[in-house]
Design a protein around this motif. Structure first.
Motif, PDB file in Angstrom:
ATOM      1  N   GLY A   9      18.669  53.660  33.391  1.00 55.95           N
ATOM      2  CA  GLY A   9      19.238  54.501  32.429  1.00 55.95           C
ATOM      3  C   GLY A   9      19.295  53.716  31.011  1.00 55.95           C
ATOM      4  N   PHE A  10      18.578  54.232  30.250  1.00 57.09           N
ATOM      5  CA  PHE A  10      18.387  53.414  28.719  1.00 57.09           C
ATOM      6  C   PHE A  10      18.919  54.245  27.570  1.00 57.09           C
ATOM      7  N   GLY A  11      19.858  55.239  28.167  1.00 57.62           N
ATOM      8  CA  GLY A  11      20.205  56.326  26.927  1.00 57.62           C
ATOM      9  C   GLY A  11      21.372  55.490  25.962  1.00 57.62           C
ATOM     10  N   ASN A  12      22.277  56.104  25.424  1.00 57.19           N
ATOM     11  CA  ASN A  12      23.248  55.427  24.802  1.00 57.19           C
ATOM     12  C   ASN A  12      24.337  54.347  25.535  1.00 57.19           C
ATOM     13  N   LEU A  45      13.773  50.691  41.356  1.00 61.95           N
ATOM     14  CA  LEU A  45      14.677  49.920  40.606  1.00 61.95           C
ATOM     15  C   LEU A  45      16.046  49.524  41.333  1.00 61.95           C
ATOM     16  N   LEU A  46      16.617  50.764  41.875  1.00 66.75           N
ATOM     17  CA  LEU A  46      17.784  50.263  42.349  1.00 66.75           C
ATOM     18  C   LEU A  46      18.003  49.311  43.414  1.00 66.75           C
ATOM     19  N   THR A  47      16.811  49.057  44.054  1.00 68.57           N
ATOM     20  CA  THR A  47      16.771  48.002  45.195  1.00 68.57           C
ATOM     21  C   THR A  47      16.472  46.745  44.754  1.00 68.57           C
ATOM     22  N   GLU A  48      16.074  46.450  43.503  1.00 65.15           N
ATOM     23  CA  GLU A  48      15.425  45.184  42.859  1.00 65.15           C
ATOM     24  C   GLU A  48      16.491  44.229  43.052  1.00 65.15           C
ATOM     25  N   ASP A  49      16.175  43.011  43.252  1.00 60.46           N
ATOM     26  CA  ASP A  49      17.008  41.979  43.633  1.00 60.46           C
ATOM     27  C   ASP A  49      17.769  41.631  42.347  1.00 60.46           C
ATOM     28  N   CYS A  50      19.111  41.506  42.666  1.00 66.43           N
ATOM     29  CA  CYS A  50      20.046  41.401  41.143  1.00 66.43           C
ATOM     30  C   CYS A  50      21.295  41.015  41.722  1.00 66.43           C
ATOM     31  N   ASP A  51      22.251  40.607  41.046  1.00 66.59           N
ATOM     32  CA  ASP A  51      23.689  40.127  41.214  1.00 66.59           C
ATOM     33  C   ASP A  51      24.667  41.592  40.897  1.00 66.59           C
ATOM     34  N   VAL A  52      24.205  42.126  39.687  1.00 60.64           N
ATOM     35  CA  VAL A  52      24.855  43.451  39.254  1.00 60.64           C
ATOM     36  C   VAL A  52      23.998  44.400  38.938  1.00 60.64           C
ATOM     37  N   LEU A  53      24.322  45.549  39.525  1.00 64.42           N
ATOM     38  CA  LEU A  53      23.518  46.670  39.540  1.00 64.42           C
ATOM     39  C   LEU A  53      24.432  47.812  38.485  1.00 64.42           C
ATOM     40  N   LEU A  54      23.674  48.195  37.448  1.00 60.50           N
ATOM     41  CA  LEU A  54      24.591  49.292  36.483  1.00 60.50           C
ATOM     42  C   LEU A  54      23.900  50.490  36.796  1.00 60.50           C
ATOM     43  N   PRO A  55      24.004  51.718  37.465  1.00 58.47           N
ATOM     44  CA  PRO A  55      23.544  53.002  37.322  1.00 58.47           C
ATOM     45  C   PRO A  55      24.033  53.531  36.216  1.00 58.47           C
ATOM     46  N   ALA A  56      23.359  53.903  35.127  1.00 62.65           N
ATOM     47  CA  ALA A  56      24.049  54.385  33.879  1.00 62.65           C
ATOM     48  C   ALA A  56      23.131  55.741  33.542  1.00 62.65           C
ATOM     49  N   ALA A  57      22.790  56.484  34.547  1.00 61.52           N
ATOM     50  CA  ALA A  57      21.829  57.693  34.255  1.00 61.52           C
ATOM     51  C   ALA A  57      22.502  59.061  34.857  1.00 61.52           C
ATOM     52  N   LEU A  58      21.844  59.560  35.796  1.00 62.21           N
ATOM     53  CA  LEU A  58      22.332  60.720  36.528  1.00 62.21           C
ATOM     54  C   LEU A  58      23.304  60.388  37.576  1.00 62.21           C
ATOM     55  N   GLY A  59      24.067  61.529  38.148  1.00 59.81           N
ATOM     56  CA  GLY A  59      24.807  61.353  39.652  1.00 59.81           C
ATOM     57  C   GLY A  59      24.103  61.170  40.713  1.00 59.81           C
ATOM     58  N   GLY A  60      24.531  60.659  41.885  1.00 57.38           N
ATOM     59  CA  GLY A  60      24.076  60.974  43.002  1.00 57.38           C
ATOM     60  C   GLY A  60      22.559  60.204  43.417  1.00 57.38           C
ATOM     61  N   VAL A  61      22.455  59.398  42.353  1.00 62.10           N
ATOM     62  CA  VAL A  61      21.282  58.428  42.595  1.00 62.10           C
ATOM     63  C   VAL A  61      21.539  57.218  43.975  1.00 62.10           C
ATOM     64  N   ILE A  62      22.603  56.670  44.215  1.00 58.73           N
ATOM     65  CA  ILE A  62      22.721  55.805  45.474  1.00 58.73           C
ATOM     66  C   ILE A  62      23.368  56.668  46.391  1.00 58.73           C
ATOM     67  N   ASN A  63      22.509  56.746  47.574  1.00 58.45           N
ATOM     68  CA  ASN A  63      22.947  57.550  48.664  1.00 58.45           C
ATOM     69  C   ASN A  63      22.443  56.869  50.006  1.00 58.45           C
ATOM     70  N   LYS A  64      22.598  57.832  50.915  1.00 55.65           N
ATOM     71  CA  LYS A  64      22.360  57.062  52.384  1.00 55.65           C
ATOM     72  C   LYS A  64      20.992  56.641  52.428  1.00 55.65           C
ATOM     73  N   ASP A  65      20.102  57.139  51.876  1.00 58.33           N
ATOM     74  CA  ASP A  65      18.822  56.827  51.967  1.00 58.33           C
ATOM     75  C   ASP A  65      18.236  55.483  51.424  1.00 58.33           C
ATOM     76  N   ASN A  66      19.095  55.127  50.308  1.00 50.11           N
ATOM     77  CA  ASN A  66      18.664  53.724  49.630  1.00 50.11           C
ATOM     78  C   ASN A  66      19.698  52.742  49.798  1.00 50.11           C
ATOM     79  N   ALA A  67      21.104  53.209  50.217  1.00 51.84           N
ATOM     80  CA  ALA A  67      21.952  52.304  50.155  1.00 51.84           C
ATOM     81  C   ALA A  67      21.726  50.739  50.935  1.00 51.84           C
ATOM     82  N   ASN A  68      21.283  50.911  52.085  1.00 51.62           N
ATOM     83  CA  ASN A  68      21.018  49.814  52.964  1.00 51.62           C
ATOM     84  C   ASN A  68      19.932  48.983  52.382  1.00 51.62           C
TER      85      ASN A  68
END
Length: 411
Positions: free
Chosen positions: A213-216, A277-300
């Motif tokens: 997310g790259f809004g406000n 994007l959510l599964t890219e290698d990083c130390d800190v992940l900031l979801p700053a867009a819509l709800g429900g983007v991290i779910n059982k399908d991608n959490a692992n």
């Protein structure tokens, strides 16, 4: 699991940890008032168009109800109810004297002209003006709305009730808005992230961040984290995603996004699939867009050690459990993104006082509130032997429950 079911589930878990009376629990969960109105406007081409507007006023035990108004084609009663409930707990976690509310209109703002948006906003305000107010319910911007939207609401409301700048927050500074309000949610994310990392002997500098997310919120968080020495290795928005393992030049990305209406085509990194994007290698992940983007399908597949919920309800409960087992620490939305409503409170206070603060004072007070809220959440985690999400929910629910009982609620 939809947003309302997930939010209610978190509330019920917190109520169980707190040992709340079942009747009090039910009372806290049911909204104070739900409003649904038809908004018919003439379009620029002379045709008529009708939209449905919502305002859910969830709770006012601790003060006037508070929450944004979003313009989005997916706005529906369940979503607004969930977000209104989250606002009740969020304002309580921040320990500001508000309750919770949320509103929205089911429309696609990008398909409406400025004059059509103004007419729609004014009609919506006409339909709800007698149910909002300085000491009743104070709206603010949200997805698809901005300071201009708040200026229209202020003007329309003032036609009925006299000039009332404190009826909305997130206004233009020229109409009583607060300095520092535009950056407030992103700055609050920075302060909350600093507090969490400090618990583990770390700082922003040297950490690798991925921001969805790259809004406000996302853009301000990116700028402030970059200035603090964080390395932002990937960012996405609705137009695409870009990655640079050596760190993106955020100042140039902000400029590119403004000139091209999105980050697509930015030459300072490699284009990647936004879905990865959510599964890219990083130390800190900031979801700053819509709800429900991290779910059982991608959490692992998530590689981050820390998740800072800059968006509202980005993590489903099923994903929460998976990530917890992996040892990922999640700073929940009702703490992480409370900087916006906290500075909205400062704006409301300034309007009531008729005295404007300088930006340095706003930012210093925000740091104080965010840091104190993190400490309060950690104290609840220790008291109830729970994770950060339940620490935040038990803190918020407990404060609202106490206020409700003190005001004379009877089982």
């Amino acid at each position: 699991m939809n947003a309302l079911a997930a939010t209610s589930r978190n509330f019920k878990q917190a109520a169980k940890l707190l040992g709340l009376d079942s009747k009090l629990e039910k009372s806290l969960l049911i909204p104070f008032r739900e409003i649904k109105v038809e908004c018919t406007i003439p379009k620029d081409d002379g045709t008529l168009a009708s939209y449905v507007g919502f305002r859910v006023q969830h709770d006012n035990a601790r003060g006037p109800m508070k929450g944004g108004i979003r313009y989005h084609h997916e706005v529906d009663p369940d979503e607004v109810n969930a977000l209104a409930q989250l606002m009740t707990w969020k304002t309580a976690v921040a320990n500001i004297p508000y309750g919770g509310a949320k509103g929205g209109i089911g429309c696609s703002p990008g398909e409406l002209s400025i004059s059509e948006l103004e007419r729609l906003t004014r009609v919506f305000t006409q339909k709800i003006h007698d149910l909002i107010g300085i000491h009743t319910d104070v709206p603010a911007p949200d997805m698809g709305t901005n300071s201009q939207t708040m200026a229209w609401i202020l003007d329309e409301y003032s036609k009925f009730h006299g000039y009332s700048p404190a009826v909305v927050t997130g206004k233009p500074v020229d109409l009583g808005g607060s300095l520092g309000r535009d950056a407030a949610t992103g700055r609050g994310v920075l302060f909350a992230t600093e507090a969490l990392l400090a618990e583990h002997g770390k700082g922003i500098a040297g950490q690798r961040f991925v921001i969805q997310g790259f809004g406000n919120v996302g853009s301000w968080a990116a700028q402030l984290i970059s200035e603090a020495g964080g390395k932002i290795v990937a960012i996405s928005d609705v137009t695409g995603a870009v990655k640079n393992i050596n760190g993106l030049d955020i100042a140039q990305l902000v400029k590119h996004s403004a000139e091209n209406k999105g980050i697509k085509g930015f030459s300072g990194g490699d284009a990647i699939d936004p879905n990865s994007l959510l599964t890219e290698d990083c130390d800190v992940l900031l979801p700053a867009a819509l709800g429900g983007v991290i779910n059982k399908d991608n959490a692992n597949d998530i590689k981050a050690k820390y998740i800072i919920e800059a968006a509202n309800h980005p993590t489903d409960p099923e994903a929460d459990e998976i990530l917890s087992k992996k040892g990922v620490l999640i700073l929940p939305d009702i703490l992480a993104n409370s900087g916006g409503v906290t500075v909205s409170y400062f704006e409301w206070v300034q309007n009531i006082q008729g005295f404007m603060w300088d930006e340095e004072k706003v930012n210093a007070e925000l740091r104080t509130y965010m840091t104190r809220a993190f400490g309060d959440v950690k104290a609840m985690c220790r008291s109830h032997n729970c994770d950060l999400r339940m620490g935040a929910f038990t803190l918020g629910v407990n404060r609202v429950a106490r206020a409700t009982v003190l005001r004379g609620w009877e089982a």
